[in-house]
Design an enzyme around this catalytic site. Structure first.
Site, PDB file in Angstrom:
ATOM      1  N   TRP A  24      33.532  41.169 -39.691  1.00 58.08           N
ATOM      2  CA  TRP A  24      34.861  40.655 -39.364  1.00 58.08           C
ATOM      3  C   TRP A  24      34.840  39.131 -39.236  1.00 58.08           C
ATOM      4  O   TRP A  24      34.028  38.571 -38.478  1.00 58.08           O
ATOM      5  CB  TRP A  24      35.337  41.187 -38.016  1.00 58.08           C
ATOM      6  N   ASP A  25      35.738  38.460 -39.924  1.00 55.09           N
ATOM      7  CA  ASP A  25      36.057  37.082 -39.575  1.00 55.09           C
ATOM      8  C   ASP A  25      36.827  37.130 -38.265  1.00 55.09           C
ATOM      9  O   ASP A  25      37.459  38.147 -37.941  1.00 55.09           O
ATOM     10  CB  ASP A  25      36.902  36.449 -40.686  1.00 55.09           C
ATOM     11  N   LEU A  26      36.807  36.032 -37.513  1.00 54.50           N
ATOM     12  CA  LEU A  26      37.477  36.038 -36.214  1.00 54.50           C
ATOM     13  C   LEU A  26      38.825  35.325 -36.245  1.00 54.50           C
ATOM     14  O   LEU A  26      39.866  35.929 -35.988  1.00 54.50           O
ATOM     15  CB  LEU A  26      36.570  35.386 -35.160  1.00 54.50           C
TER      16      LEU A  26
END
Length: 228
Positions: free
Chosen positions: A7-9
């Site tokens: 996941w990118d944040l």
């Protein structure tokens, strides 16, 4: 079948723009200045340009954190601001607030039982870890990879190589990266040889020269992709 999600944040799980607005406007007031949307927009454009330069390896993170504000105040014609104080206060405030996109906390909680989940982010380590802890996302992740700690930025192959080495029993064919950035998340995933899911809530047109496996406008559209 995907078993591992990277996941990118910022602007994927969490609304970075909302946190940015809060931190920037608060710092402007503390500096005795009047915040407005035009100044915020100018700063956001400059900030994004500096992060793009970082992704291309043209500047260092240390240079970015200070020079974006030097450039902003010079462009805006504002003088007399303590740049170091503004920079440090902004970074602290940025990590003090968090807003989930698409009820991402509930989604990650749902996936926690069936999938391994990791954060892959270029943000400042202290800021990102504060947001992960404060939002509750940290408890749902199997790990967190931050460029500042790894020594390499997304989308570099070195960043993803280190991630792969540190994920137990890593399998490329079972891994999916989910993120909003074409130049960081999607390009990085392509370079790493893993499947890419572009989070594109605005419905922008995908470039023809970047192979993207999946495109979603809501994070919850990920569920059928994962077979759920």
């Amino acid at each position: 079948m995907y078993t591992t999600i990277l996941w990118d944040l910022d602007n994927t799980l969490l609304d970075f723009n909302a946190s940015e607005k809060y931190a920037f406007n608060t710092c402007m007031v503390q500096a005795g200045l009047t915040p407005d949307d035009a100044l915020l927009s100018l700063y956001s454009q400059i900030n994004r340009a500096f992060w793009n330069r970082l992704e291309r390896g043209e500047i260092t993170k240390k240079e970015l954190l200070t020079q974006r504000f030097v450039h902003f105040f010079a462009t805006a014609g504002i003088s007399g601001v303590d740049i170091a104080l503004f920079r440090d206060t902004y970074q602290r405030l940025l990590g003090s607030v968090f807003y989930c996109l698409d009820d991402s906390l509930t989604l990650c909680r749902k996936l926690h039982a069936s999938h391994r989940q990791y954060i892959v982010t270029n943000g400042v380590a202290s800021t990102q870890r504060n947001k992960l802890q404060g939002s509750g996302l940290a408890d749902l992740m199997d790990g967190c990879f931050i460029s500042e700690e790894l020594g390499f930025e997304k989308p570099s192959a070195e960043f993803f190589r280190l991630c792969m080495e540190r994920i137990p029993a890593f399998q490329k064919q079972e891994t999916l990266i989910v993120g909003d950035s074409l130049t960081s998340d999607m390009l990085g995933g392509v370079r790493a040889g893993i499947a890419c899911c572009w989070y594109n809530p605005g419905g922008a047109t995908a470039p023809d020269d970047l192979p993207i496996n999946h495109t979603i406008r809501s994070l919850w559209e990920l569920l059928p992709i994962l077979g759920l």
